[in-house]
Enzyme design. Structure first.
Site, PDB file in Angstrom:
ATOM      1  CD  GLU A  59      -2.792   1.254   2.431  1.00  0.00           C
ATOM      2  OE1 GLU A  59      -2.822   0.283   3.215  1.00  0.00           O
ATOM      3  OE2 GLU A  59      -3.576   2.234   2.506  1.00  0.00           O
ATOM      4  CG  ASN A 126      -5.012   4.909   0.970  1.00  0.00           C
ATOM      5  OD1 ASN A 126      -5.918   4.223   1.457  1.00  0.00           O
ATOM      6  ND2 ASN A 126      -3.735   4.698   1.231  1.00  0.00           N
ATOM      7  CD  GLU A 158      -6.040   0.299   0.515  1.00  0.00           C
ATOM      8  OE1 GLU A 158      -6.084   1.093   1.487  1.00  0.00           O
ATOM      9  OE2 GLU A 158      -5.342  -0.729   0.524  1.00  0.00           O
ATOM     10  CG  ASP A 188      -8.708   2.002   3.666  1.00  0.00           C
ATOM     11  OD1 ASP A 188      -8.537   1.226   4.619  1.00  0.00           O
ATOM     12  OD2 ASP A 188      -7.803   2.722   3.211  1.00  0.00           O
ATOM     13  CD  GLU A 245      -6.720  -0.360   7.864  1.00  0.00           C
ATOM     14  OE1 GLU A 245      -6.217  -0.145   6.762  1.00  0.00           O
ATOM     15  OE2 GLU A 245      -7.418   0.465   8.472  1.00  0.00           O
TER      16      GLU A 245
HETATM   17  P1  C2E Z   1      -5.376   3.823   5.730  1.00  0.00           P
HETATM   18  O1  C2E Z   1      -5.469   3.830   4.250  1.00  0.00           O
HETATM   19  O2  C2E Z   1      -6.407   3.079   6.476  1.00  0.00           O
HETATM   20  O3  C2E Z   1      -3.909   3.273   6.057  1.00  0.00           O
HETATM   21  C1  C2E Z   1      -3.562   2.575   7.232  1.00  0.00           C
HETATM   22  C2  C2E Z   1      -2.890   3.457   8.244  1.00  0.00           C
HETATM   23  O4  C2E Z   1      -2.585   2.682   9.404  1.00  0.00           O
HETATM   24  C3  C2E Z   1      -1.543   4.033   7.795  1.00  0.00           C
HETATM   25  O5  C2E Z   1      -1.381   5.282   8.456  1.00  0.00           O
HETATM   26  C4  C2E Z   1      -0.543   3.024   8.353  1.00  0.00           C
HETATM   27  O6  C2E Z   1       0.742   3.553   8.537  1.00  0.00           O
HETATM   28  C5  C2E Z   1      -1.206   2.694   9.677  1.00  0.00           C
HETATM   29  N1  C2E Z   1      -0.851   1.367  10.184  1.00  0.00           N
HETATM   30  C6  C2E Z   1      -0.567   0.244   9.490  1.00  0.00           C
HETATM   31  N2  C2E Z   1      -0.321  -0.796  10.298  1.00  0.00           N
HETATM   32  C7  C2E Z   1      -0.442  -0.334  11.559  1.00  0.00           C
HETATM   33  C8  C2E Z   1      -0.310  -0.947  12.862  1.00  0.00           C
HETATM   34  O7  C2E Z   1      -0.016  -2.134  13.015  1.00  0.00           O
HETATM   35  N3  C2E Z   1      -0.530  -0.135  13.929  1.00  0.00           N
HETATM   36  C9  C2E Z   1      -0.860   1.182  13.802  1.00  0.00           C
HETATM   37  N4  C2E Z   1      -1.045   1.897  14.920  1.00  0.00           N
HETATM   38  N5  C2E Z   1      -1.003   1.783  12.602  1.00  0.00           N
HETATM   39  C10 C2E Z   1      -0.803   1.028  11.500  1.00  0.00           C
HETATM   40  P2  C2E Z   1      -0.912   6.589   7.707  1.00  0.00           P
HETATM   41  O8  C2E Z   1       0.150   6.252   6.716  1.00  0.00           O
HETATM   42  O9  C2E Z   1      -0.646   7.611   8.744  1.00  0.00           O
HETATM   43  O10 C2E Z   1      -2.210   6.993   6.867  1.00  0.00           O
HETATM   44  C11 C2E Z   1      -3.395   7.403   7.488  1.00  0.00           C
HETATM   45  C12 C2E Z   1      -4.509   7.532   6.485  1.00  0.00           C
HETATM   46  O11 C2E Z   1      -4.273   8.615   5.578  1.00  0.00           O
HETATM   47  C13 C2E Z   1      -4.657   6.311   5.586  1.00  0.00           C
HETATM   48  O12 C2E Z   1      -5.371   5.321   6.284  1.00  0.00           O
HETATM   49  C14 C2E Z   1      -5.406   6.896   4.402  1.00  0.00           C
HETATM   50  O13 C2E Z   1      -6.791   6.951   4.651  1.00  0.00           O
HETATM   51  C15 C2E Z   1      -4.861   8.314   4.343  1.00  0.00           C
HETATM   52  N6  C2E Z   1      -3.864   8.399   3.258  1.00  0.00           N
HETATM   53  C16 C2E Z   1      -2.553   8.046   3.272  1.00  0.00           C
HETATM   54  N7  C2E Z   1      -1.972   8.280   2.078  1.00  0.00           N
HETATM   55  C17 C2E Z   1      -2.955   8.777   1.264  1.00  0.00           C
HETATM   56  C18 C2E Z   1      -3.006   9.193  -0.119  1.00  0.00           C
HETATM   57  O14 C2E Z   1      -2.036   9.139  -0.865  1.00  0.00           O
HETATM   58  N8  C2E Z   1      -4.225   9.653  -0.576  1.00  0.00           N
HETATM   59  C19 C2E Z   1      -5.341   9.693   0.219  1.00  0.00           C
HETATM   60  N9  C2E Z   1      -6.488  10.149  -0.309  1.00  0.00           N
HETATM   61  N10 C2E Z   1      -5.332   9.298   1.497  1.00  0.00           N
HETATM   62  C20 C2E Z   1      -4.149   8.843   2.014  1.00  0.00           C
HETATM   63 MG    MG Z   2      -7.641   2.127   7.427  1.00  0.00          MG
HETATM   64 MG    MG Z   3      -5.699   2.437   2.865  1.00  0.00          MG
HETATM   65 MG    MG Z   4      -8.118   5.102   4.251  1.00  0.00          MG
END
Ligand code: C2E
Ligand code: MG
Ligand code: MG
Ligand code: MG
Length: 300
Positions: A59, A126, A158, A188, A245
């Site tokens: 991802e 995403n 996603e 998602d 996740e």
């Molecule tokens: P998401 O798509 O649900 O991604 C999963 C989030 O959970 C990611 O946070 C990831 O780093 C985190 N995560 C994964 N495994 C674990 C774990 O075992 N424990 C914990 N505590 N966290 C875990 P991240 O990278 O901070 O992203 C947060 C959200 O921001 C994403 O949730 C997604 O909705 C959004 N996002 C990230 N990149 C993009 C993008 O390029 N475009 C858009 N539209 N949204 C994005």
């Molecule tokens: Mg999520």
């Molecule tokens: Mg995601």
């Molecule tokens: Mg998301």
């Protein structure tokens, strides 16, 4: 059981990603500048088969590289990008980085054998539900895919909070067209917010991602376990894959295996890390496997 190998390989990737630090307020102008200057980087989190532990994909997750404040997490800027009309530019920046990287990863892997990876790896990106009204964006993404030697069926889009779609009819139409073009669609953070069962049935999704709030509390909350079980059953009864996740411990992974969850993501299996980390991992893993093979030959 799970391929512990894989876990060990990525256990140390933490330093490459976000450091817990107090991020002071960031503002719209900063974000606009960052997007215009391309100061958005992408990290990748591996996705693993729940049974067997093979790598099935990655991802892509956006990071804002702020000159003074360091790496800023998406929770602090995605909403802002949506509100400021910057989200589609950001999506393009993510694809522009992630597609060449993923292609490089696939090229590298093609020369190696016996690696613990699935044959059809995919890249998940995403997408904001708001972007579904922008047909041009997806034309652009489709073009970027072919320019980078990738097929749309290798890409999973996603979507979060599909309930927040401004125009559900037009959005459904776009999702259908994207699916017909080959893109896979994932819902998602399922179980929270506005995502609902009706959408799951009506829209052409390939995958359901169980929100990490349930997964991270599975070991303490019976309620979470019931929700997880129900989501997996629902997904399977609709012919969709279930992905969990936020897996942080072995006990939770085992619980998900027992429920026949298809894919797993979480810090225990691999933290989000820069692309090079995984290219290096491929090389190392290949060398180790070759060494073992030669030793076995010598021994026989
Ligand atoms: P998401 O798509 O649900 O991604 C999963 C989030 O959970 C990611 O946070 C990831 O780093 C985190 N995560 C994964 N495994 C674990 C774990 O075992 N424990 C914990 N505590 N966290 C875990 P991240 O990278 O901070 O992203 C947060 C959200 O921001 C994403 O949730 C997604 O909705 C959004 N996002 C990230 N990149 C993009 C993008 O390029 N475009 C858009 N539209 N949204 C994005
Ligand atoms: Mg999520
Ligand atoms: Mg995601
Ligand atoms: Mg998301």
């Amino acid at each position: 059981l799970v391929n512990i190998d894989f876990k060990a390989a990525f256990r140390n990737t933490r330093s490459a990603d976000l450091q817990p630090r107090a991020v002071r307020s960031v503002n719209e102008d900063d974000l606009r500048t960052a997007i215009h200057q391309g100061n958005i980087s992408v990290v990748y989190q591996p996705k693993i088969e729940c049974h067997g532990g093979k790598l099935t994909g990655f991802e892509a997750l956006a990071r804002w590289e702020h000159p003074e404040k360091g790496l800023i997490p998406p929770d602090l800027f995605i909403g802002m990008a949506e509100a400021q009309g910057l989200i589609d530019s950001l999506t393009i920046l993510v694809f522009e980085q992630a597609l060449p990287w993923f292609n490089q990863f696939l090229q590298q892997i093609a020369g190696y054998h016996n690696l613990p990876t699935s044959n059809d790896l995919h890249l998940s990106v995403n997408i904001s539900a708001r972007s579904l009204l922008n047909a041009e964006l997806f034309e652009h993404i489709h073009e970027l895919c072919s320019n980078n030697g990738l097929d749309s069926h290798q890409i999973m889009l996603e979507l979060t909070e599909t309930g927040a779609m401004d125009d559900p009819v037009a959005s459904l139409d776009m999702l259908t067209r994207l699916r017909m073009r080959g893109f896979h669609l994932s819902i998602d953070d399922f179980g929270t917010g506005f995502s609902s069962m009706v959408q799951l049935v009506r829209m052409p999704f390939s995958e359901v991602k169980i929100d990490k709030s349930f997964v991270m509390t599975a070991h303490t909350s019976r309620e979470s376990r019931l929700v997880i079980k129900a989501i997996i059953e629902l997904a399977h009864s609709l012919g969709l894959q279930a992905t969990a996740e936020g897996i942080e411990d072995m006990q939770t992974l085992q619980f998900l295996q027992e429920l026949n969850c298809d894919h797993a993501q979480g810090y225990m299996l691999g933290r989000p890390a820069q692309g090079d980390t995984f290219i290096d991992w491929l090389q190392q893993r290949h060398q180790e496997i070759e060494k073992q093979r030669l030793q076995a030959l010598k021994g026989s």
